[in-house]
Write a protein that holds these residues in place. Structure first.
Motif, short mmCIF file in Angstrom:
data_model
loop_
_atom_site.label_atom_id
_atom_site.label_comp_id
_atom_site.label_asym_id
_atom_site.label_seq_id
_atom_site.Cartn_x
_atom_site.Cartn_y
_atom_site.Cartn_z
N UNK A 61 44.60 75.62 42.31
CA UNK A 61 45.16 74.91 43.46
C UNK A 61 45.47 75.85 44.63
N UNK A 62 45.81 77.07 44.34
CA UNK A 62 46.03 78.04 45.41
C UNK A 62 44.74 78.33 46.16
N UNK A 63 43.65 78.55 45.40
CA UNK A 63 42.36 78.82 46.04
C UNK A 63 41.86 77.57 46.76
N UNK A 64 42.04 76.40 46.14
CA UNK A 64 41.62 75.16 46.79
C UNK A 64 42.38 74.95 48.11
N UNK A 65 43.67 75.25 48.12
CA UNK A 65 44.46 75.11 49.34
C UNK A 65 43.95 76.05 50.42
N UNK A 66 43.62 77.29 50.04
CA UNK A 66 43.07 78.24 51.01
C UNK A 66 41.79 77.70 51.62
N UNK A 67 40.88 77.18 50.78
CA UNK A 67 39.62 76.66 51.28
C UNK A 67 39.86 75.49 52.23
N UNK A 68 40.75 74.59 51.86
CA UNK A 68 41.02 73.42 52.70
C UNK A 68 41.64 73.82 54.03
N UNK A 69 42.51 74.83 54.03
CA UNK A 69 43.11 75.30 55.28
C UNK A 69 42.03 75.87 56.20
N UNK A 70 41.14 76.70 55.65
CA UNK A 70 40.07 77.29 56.47
C UNK A 70 39.14 76.20 57.00
N UNK A 71 38.79 75.24 56.14
CA UNK A 71 37.94 74.12 56.57
C UNK A 71 38.61 73.36 57.71
N UNK A 72 39.88 73.04 57.55
CA UNK A 72 40.59 72.28 58.57
C UNK A 72 40.70 73.03 59.88
N UNK A 73 41.06 74.32 59.82
CA UNK A 73 41.19 75.11 61.05
C UNK A 73 39.84 75.29 61.74
N UNK A 74 38.78 75.50 60.94
CA UNK A 74 37.45 75.65 61.52
C UNK A 74 37.01 74.37 62.22
N UNK A 75 37.22 73.22 61.55
CA UNK A 75 36.84 71.95 62.15
C UNK A 75 37.64 71.69 63.44
N UNK A 76 38.93 71.97 63.41
CA UNK A 76 39.75 71.77 64.61
C UNK A 76 39.31 72.69 65.74
N UNK A 77 38.93 73.92 65.42
CA UNK A 77 38.47 74.86 66.46
C UNK A 77 37.23 74.32 67.15
N UNK A 78 36.27 73.80 66.37
CA UNK A 78 35.05 73.26 66.99
C UNK A 78 35.34 71.99 67.76
N UNK A 79 36.17 71.09 67.21
CA UNK A 79 36.47 69.84 67.91
C UNK A 79 37.24 70.11 69.20
N UNK A 80 38.06 71.15 69.18
CA UNK A 80 38.81 71.51 70.40
C UNK A 80 37.86 71.94 71.51
N UNK A 81 36.73 72.53 71.16
CA UNK A 81 35.73 72.89 72.16
C UNK A 81 34.90 71.69 72.58
N UNK A 82 34.49 70.89 71.61
CA UNK A 82 33.50 69.85 71.86
C UNK A 82 34.09 68.62 72.53
N UNK A 83 35.22 68.13 72.02
CA UNK A 83 35.75 66.84 72.48
C UNK A 83 36.05 66.82 73.97
N UNK A 84 36.71 67.84 74.55
CA UNK A 84 36.99 67.78 75.99
C UNK A 84 35.74 67.74 76.86
N UNK A 85 34.61 68.22 76.34
CA UNK A 85 33.39 68.29 77.16
C UNK A 85 32.40 67.19 76.84
N UNK A 86 32.80 66.21 76.03
CA UNK A 86 31.90 65.08 75.78
C UNK A 86 31.60 64.37 77.10
N UNK A 87 30.33 64.18 77.38
CA UNK A 87 29.92 63.56 78.64
C UNK A 87 29.64 64.54 79.74
N UNK A 88 30.01 65.81 79.55
CA UNK A 88 29.73 66.83 80.56
C UNK A 88 28.29 67.32 80.39
N UNK A 89 27.63 67.62 81.51
CA UNK A 89 26.24 68.09 81.46
C UNK A 89 26.06 69.21 82.48
#
Length: 285
Positions: A130-158
């Motif tokens: 569970x410790x290793x699983x928690x580490x993986x889930x934290x990295x997955x969550x932070x990575x996904x949030x980092x990409x969405x933070x870049x992508x979502x504000x620029x949706x529709x921008x060209x």
């Protein structure tokens, strides 16, 4: 390791050299923006200097049914599949295009073949799951949030601002991570949390993949920054961040290796200790 997997992995090893060495050493192969050329050269270097030795180690040792061998083989193949995709889609068309495509295809199918290999080990219990699983889930969550933070504000921008200076029309890193690799690692983490044997096993290759990828990103950030110090695409802060992430990921990987070492079996070998069972049941990798 089956003969099929062995042949596919040997072909991948040859193609890594054929694709990565010219990409790194031959002037004029890369024709994108300087920062992207530098990053691609860094990726090519890590393919040859790190991923290839790990792949060969996995080929040599996985036949013995060791966790290290299976984790090295699958982790290296995942890394090569990921980065061959970037060579195909994030590198402007050049003389090595068909070699890049061949490397992508063979890496992917070698990964599939290795995952289907009946000699993959059945691991015993005792892992701090569970410790290793928690580490993986934290990295997955932070990575996904980092990409969405870049992508979502620029949706529709060209064009979107996050592509400035890259020469890309979309970022294949965002596509791969959000569609495939991050969900895959989240599933592994959930299975690991439940102490299912498939999750216990796949956590090792996943962590190997992440360590190599973190080192690879640190190196390509360094080469990209050297090629164009004024670009925001590759920075010294990025180098430091991914060196720290590689070191942090090496800790749960070391725990995985220490816990499962010597607790495997393959057909014809001595029996291993029974794997832990949960109310949800158990499965095999």
């Amino acid at each position: 390791m089956t003969r099929r997997t062995r042949l596919l992995c040997a072909s991948v090893a040859v193609l890594v050299v054929v694709a990565a060495v010219p990409t790194f050493v031959v002037d004029g192969i890369l024709n994108g923006p300087p920062v992207m050329n530098g990053s691609a050269r860094g990726t090519a270097l890590v393919m040859v200097a790190l991923a290839l030795p790990v792949l060969v180690l996995g080929m040599v040792t996985s036949a013995r049914g060791t966790p290290l061998g299976a984790a090295a083989l699958l982790g290296a193949l995942a890394y090569l599949t990921y980065n061959a995709t970037l060579l195909v889609y994030a590198t402007p068309f050049n003389e090595l295009f068909l070699v890049y495509v061949a490397l992508l295809g063979l890496s992917f199918w070698a990964l599939v073949s290795a995952l289907l290999d009946p000699r993959l080990p059945l691991l015993a219990d005792g892992l701090p799951a569970r410790g290793i699983a928690a580490f993986i889930l934290v990295v997955v969550g932070l990575n996904a949030l980092a990409w969405l933070r870049l992508v979502v504000p620029d949706l529709g921008e060209d064009p979107p601002g996050f592509l400035a200076g890259t020469g890309l029309t979309t970022n294949p890193i965002h596509v791969q991570d959000l569609a495939f690799w991050l969900p895959a690692m989240a599933i592994v983490a959930v299975l690991l949390w439940q102490r299912r044997p498939s999750g216990v096993f796949l956590a090792g290759p996943g962590l190997v993949f992440w360590v190599i990828e973190s080192v690879g990103v640190a190196v390509d950030q360094w080469f990209g920054h050297r090629a164009d110090p004024g670009s925001d695409v590759a920075t010294t802060a990025g180098v430091v961040l991914f060196v720290v992430l590689a070191a942090a990921t090496a800790v749960p990987l070391a725990l995985w290796l220490r816990t499962v070492a010597g607790r495997t079996r393959h057909p014809g070998g001595p029996p291993a200790r029974p794997a832990a069972r949960t109310p949800q049941g158990s499965d095999r990798p």
